[in-house]
Motif scaffolding. Sequence first.
Motif, mmCIF file in Angstrom:
data_model
loop_
_atom_site.group_PDB
_atom_site.id
_atom_site.type_symbol
_atom_site.label_atom_id
_atom_site.label_comp_id
_atom_site.label_asym_id
_atom_site.label_seq_id
_atom_site.Cartn_x
_atom_site.Cartn_y
_atom_site.Cartn_z
ATOM 1 N N ARG A 33 -35.200 -10.978 28.184
ATOM 2 C CA ARG A 33 -35.111 -11.194 26.750
ATOM 3 C C ARG A 33 -35.157 -12.679 26.445
ATOM 4 O O ARG A 33 -34.529 -13.493 27.097
ATOM 5 C CB ARG A 33 -33.806 -10.602 26.231
ATOM 6 N N ARG A 58 -34.453 -15.455 23.419
ATOM 7 C CA ARG A 58 -33.627 -15.513 22.218
ATOM 8 C C ARG A 58 -33.641 -16.917 21.627
ATOM 9 O O ARG A 58 -33.587 -17.902 22.360
ATOM 10 C CB ARG A 58 -32.192 -15.110 22.589
ATOM 11 N N GLU A 97 -35.086 -12.479 18.638
ATOM 12 C CA GLU A 97 -35.024 -11.980 20.012
ATOM 13 C C GLU A 97 -36.284 -11.184 20.306
ATOM 14 O O GLU A 97 -36.737 -10.410 19.461
ATOM 15 C CB GLU A 97 -33.820 -11.067 20.216
#
Length: 164
Positions: free
Chosen positions: A4, A6, A68
């Motif tokens: 991920r 972010r 995100e």
Amino acid sequence: MTERVRLVCPLGRKHAESWGGVALVAAGALAIVLNPTGWANLALGIVLVLGGAALAWHGFRTHQPVLEIDTEEFRYTLGRYVVRIPFSEIGSYYVLRGRTRSLGLCDTTGRPHNFPSVAGRRASRPYLPLTGMVSPARIDAFMSAAGVPPRDRSLTSGGPSGGS
């Protein structure tokens, strides 16, 4: 992309209100402590403490935009407002420059996505508001780390390019 990515957009007003409120509370407490018997200092101290507490409370509860991206979806969060788009539907992005920067996302054919309004004043808009303190270069770095090309490059490279 397996992890991920972010980006939390900095919000200068949040820091200014929070620390300004704390400073006002401290100044009010100091005014009360220096001369607790004088009614002028007592009144000034109470006004400063109450005003500073209200300002600090407002600053601490202000939300920052968060972007995100993971392998499945793109998420934009601003307090309770959340936008989720499957990552496979994002073809490119563009940044609206100005006092408050905004992020626009396009589908794989190059058409802009429409998002519901954050404040509920308008039916939809083709961008997501960020903050004035986040630089366009930082947004570009975030989107390139996620594998999403800028709009001008994706449309001139011979066709839509997906970011999956």
